[in-house]
Scaffold this motif. Structure first.
Motif, PDB file in Angstrom:
ATOM      1  N   LEU A 107      -2.949   8.568   0.165  1.00 27.66           N
ATOM      2  CA  LEU A 107      -2.935   7.092   1.193  1.00 27.66           C
ATOM      3  C   LEU A 107      -3.536   6.582   2.455  1.00 27.66           C
ATOM      4  O   LEU A 107      -3.172   6.995   3.508  1.00 27.66           O
ATOM      5  CB  LEU A 107      -1.258   5.999   0.464  1.00 27.66           C
ATOM      6  CG  LEU A 107      -0.278   6.439  -0.318  1.00 27.66           C
ATOM      7  CD1 LEU A 107       0.785   6.233  -0.556  1.00 27.66           C
ATOM      8  CD2 LEU A 107      -1.312   6.319  -1.715  1.00 27.66           C
ATOM      9  N   GLU A 108      -4.880   6.538   2.294  1.00 32.59           N
ATOM     10  CA  GLU A 108      -5.425   6.367   3.533  1.00 32.59           C
ATOM     11  C   GLU A 108      -6.077   5.003   3.703  1.00 32.59           C
ATOM     12  O   GLU A 108      -6.299   4.305   3.034  1.00 32.59           O
ATOM     13  CB  GLU A 108      -7.338   6.721   2.862  1.00 32.59           C
ATOM     14  CG  GLU A 108      -8.046   6.493   4.048  1.00 32.59           C
ATOM     15  CD  GLU A 108      -9.620   7.071   4.122  1.00 32.59           C
ATOM     16  OE1 GLU A 108      -9.862   7.359   5.066  1.00 32.59           O
ATOM     17  OE2 GLU A 108      -9.856   7.047   2.891  1.00 32.59           O
ATOM     18  N   ASP A 109      -5.052   4.688   4.308  1.00 35.57           N
ATOM     19  CA  ASP A 109      -5.230   2.868   5.432  1.00 35.57           C
ATOM     20  C   ASP A 109      -4.285   2.131   4.345  1.00 35.57           C
ATOM     21  O   ASP A 109      -4.353   0.796   4.467  1.00 35.57           O
ATOM     22  CB  ASP A 109      -6.258   2.689   5.846  1.00 35.57           C
ATOM     23  CG  ASP A 109      -6.918   4.446   7.422  1.00 35.57           C
ATOM     24  OD1 ASP A 109      -5.722   4.884   7.682  1.00 35.57           O
ATOM     25  OD2 ASP A 109      -7.849   3.951   7.545  1.00 35.57           O
ATOM     26  N   ASN A 135      -2.326   7.626   8.761  1.00 39.13           N
ATOM     27  CA  ASN A 135      -1.918   6.750  10.441  1.00 39.13           C
ATOM     28  C   ASN A 135      -1.524   5.480  10.480  1.00 39.13           C
ATOM     29  O   ASN A 135      -0.874   4.804  11.345  1.00 39.13           O
ATOM     30  CB  ASN A 135      -2.255   7.591  11.484  1.00 39.13           C
ATOM     31  CG  ASN A 135      -2.142   9.073  12.296  1.00 39.13           C
ATOM     32  OD1 ASN A 135      -0.373   9.511  11.248  1.00 39.13           O
ATOM     33  ND2 ASN A 135      -2.484   9.952  12.961  1.00 39.13           N
ATOM     34  N   LYS A 136      -2.693   4.789   9.394  1.00 39.88           N
ATOM     35  CA  LYS A 136      -2.765   3.667   9.564  1.00 39.88           C
ATOM     36  C   LYS A 136      -2.371   2.845   8.112  1.00 39.88           C
ATOM     37  O   LYS A 136      -2.163   2.105   7.603  1.00 39.88           O
ATOM     38  CB  LYS A 136      -4.209   3.037  10.012  1.00 39.88           C
ATOM     39  CG  LYS A 136      -4.704   3.215  11.039  1.00 39.88           C
ATOM     40  CD  LYS A 136      -6.804   3.313  11.104  1.00 39.88           C
ATOM     41  CE  LYS A 136      -6.919   3.389  12.327  1.00 39.88           C
ATOM     42  NZ  LYS A 136      -8.151   3.031  12.888  1.00 39.88           N
ATOM     43  N   SER A 137      -1.591   4.091   7.550  1.00 41.31           N
ATOM     44  CA  SER A 137      -0.593   3.404   6.276  1.00 41.31           C
ATOM     45  C   SER A 137       0.748   2.331   6.794  1.00 41.31           C
ATOM     46  O   SER A 137       0.903   2.778   7.748  1.00 41.31           O
ATOM     47  CB  SER A 137      -1.314   4.424   5.359  1.00 41.31           C
ATOM     48  OG  SER A 137      -1.897   4.983   5.115  1.00 41.31           O
ATOM     49  N   ALA A 138       1.071   1.534   5.727  1.00 44.58           N
ATOM     50  CA  ALA A 138       2.278   1.166   5.858  1.00 44.58           C
ATOM     51  C   ALA A 138       3.601   2.270   6.795  1.00 44.58           C
ATOM     52  O   ALA A 138       3.577   3.284   6.228  1.00 44.58           O
ATOM     53  CB  ALA A 138       2.643  -0.228   4.919  1.00 44.58           C
ATOM     54  N   ASN A 204      -7.384   2.227   1.067  1.00 40.58           N
ATOM     55  CA  ASN A 204      -6.771   0.676   1.780  1.00 40.58           C
ATOM     56  C   ASN A 204      -7.764  -0.623   0.893  1.00 40.58           C
ATOM     57  O   ASN A 204      -8.581  -0.901   0.334  1.00 40.58           O
ATOM     58  CB  ASN A 204      -8.046   0.497   2.828  1.00 40.58           C
ATOM     59  CG  ASN A 204      -7.946  -1.040   3.725  1.00 40.58           C
ATOM     60  OD1 ASN A 204      -8.616  -1.921   3.104  1.00 40.58           O
ATOM     61  ND2 ASN A 204      -6.366  -1.202   4.597  1.00 40.58           N
ATOM     62  N   GLU A 205      -6.388  -1.385   1.002  1.00 40.25           N
ATOM     63  CA  GLU A 205      -6.387  -2.247  -0.398  1.00 40.25           C
ATOM     64  C   GLU A 205      -8.539  -3.764   0.011  1.00 40.25           C
ATOM     65  O   GLU A 205      -9.099  -3.802  -0.822  1.00 40.25           O
ATOM     66  CB  GLU A 205      -5.574  -3.659   0.583  1.00 40.25           C
ATOM     67  CG  GLU A 205      -4.450  -3.327  -0.144  1.00 40.25           C
ATOM     68  CD  GLU A 205      -3.731  -2.562   0.403  1.00 40.25           C
ATOM     69  OE1 GLU A 205      -2.201  -2.389   0.357  1.00 40.25           O
ATOM     70  OE2 GLU A 205      -4.196  -2.122   1.888  1.00 40.25           O
ATOM     71  N   ASN A 233      -5.406  -4.330  -7.928  1.00 40.43           N
ATOM     72  CA  ASN A 233      -4.681  -3.967  -7.172  1.00 40.43           C
ATOM     73  C   ASN A 233      -4.258  -2.608  -6.908  1.00 40.43           C
ATOM     74  O   ASN A 233      -4.493  -1.497  -8.295  1.00 40.43           O
ATOM     75  CB  ASN A 233      -3.173  -4.343  -7.127  1.00 40.43           C
ATOM     76  CG  ASN A 233      -2.459  -4.010  -6.912  1.00 40.43           C
ATOM     77  OD1 ASN A 233      -1.824  -3.444  -6.727  1.00 40.43           O
ATOM     78  ND2 ASN A 233      -2.100  -4.989  -5.205  1.00 40.43           N
ATOM     79  N   VAL A 234      -4.326  -2.019  -6.023  1.00 37.53           N
ATOM     80  CA  VAL A 234      -4.367  -0.858  -5.735  1.00 37.53           C
ATOM     81  C   VAL A 234      -3.680   0.134  -6.035  1.00 37.53           C
ATOM     82  O   VAL A 234      -3.445   2.152  -6.279  1.00 37.53           O
ATOM     83  CB  VAL A 234      -4.372  -0.321  -4.048  1.00 37.53           C
ATOM     84  CG1 VAL A 234      -3.547  -1.044  -3.045  1.00 37.53           C
ATOM     85  CG2 VAL A 234      -5.357   1.393  -3.608  1.00 37.53           C
TER      86      VAL A 234
END
Length: 246
Positions: A107-109, A135-138, A204-205, A233-234
């Motif tokens: 999962l990238e961001d 690192n920027k993912s939830a 990212n979404e 939706n992702v």
């Protein structure tokens, strides 16, 4: 039996801080009997268990059990209707560099906690070997993420990594990287070759995958949509791709 009824109790105040990411250095909170049971099965370490009085008998034999009033229990969760138990679980140290190849979800961001949790749960259901978060993912231990995962983080390893390091690892291990994108170079996912091991990247979404990911991926793929919607939706897209690849 002593029951904590004060929200200003020192243990309660200290534990409540774990609802904030900056305080989750060594532990985090789970809420509800289902997650508690999944944590038990996994051998997780419980640092504190908070339970309401009328459910305390279910915890006979457990250590570090604290009985609290329903009002105090609500202080330890963002759920409007907690299920009577909240547990502080120790974070375990993990080393993703010891892995070899496998079926990985990356999962990238991805920003939304619900999306992250749903995709982790889907990867678990499909028998994937690991999940990697940029690192920027939830935050994995956000209460919404935990509710969406439904305990799947106890079933498969999940790592937070630098994407450059992860892509270098895939290159060194000859692990194919499949990145999802709507670019002109991508192909319909149904045309992808059958692979025993791979890393499936969801972006990212709003922005999708990064340019760096697009350049370094071995395969670029998309889901052809015959209808008029511009995108999926992702988490929905991940579900389609995950089960198509196994």
């Amino acid at each position: 039996m002593t029951i904590i009824t004060s929200k200003s109790n020192n243990l309660i105040k200290k534990t409540k801080k774990l609802l904030q990411k900056k305080y989750r250095k060594t532990s985090y909170l789970i809420e509800g009997w289902h997650l508690f049971e999944e944590a038990q099965k996994s051998g997780a370490t419980f640092l504190n268990i908070f339970v309401v009085e009328d459910m305390a008998e279910r915890l006979v034999g457990f250590e570090r059990v604290t009985v609290v009033s329903p009002e105090v229990l609500k202080e330890l969760t963002d759920s409007p209707a907690p299920q009577g138990i909240i547990v502080e679980v120790a974070l375990e140290k993990t080393d993703w560099t010891q892995l070899s190849t496998g079926r990985f979800l990356v999962l990238e961001d991805v920003q939304d906690p619900g999306n992250v949790g749903t995709m982790v749960r889907t990867a678990d259901a499909a028998g994937f070997d690991a999940v990697f978060l940029s690192n920027k993912s939830a935050d994995l231990y956000n209460q919404k993420t935990l509710r969406s995962m439904q305990g799947s983080h106890f079933h498969l390893p999940i790592f937070r990594v630098e994407m450059d390091s992860f892509l270098d690892f895939c290159r060194d291990q000859r692990q194919p990287v499949i990145a999802t994108t709507l670019s002109d170079q991508s192909v319909d996912y149904k045309t992808l070759p059958r692979l025993d091991s791979f890393a499936l990247v969801m972006g990212n979404e709003g922005q999708g995958i990064s340019e760096k990911m697009e350049k370094r991926a071995d395969y670029l793929a998309h889901i052809t949509m015959p209808g008029q919607a511009e995108s999926l939706n992702v988490a929905v897209a991940a579900g389609i791709l995950i089960f198509s690849l196994i």
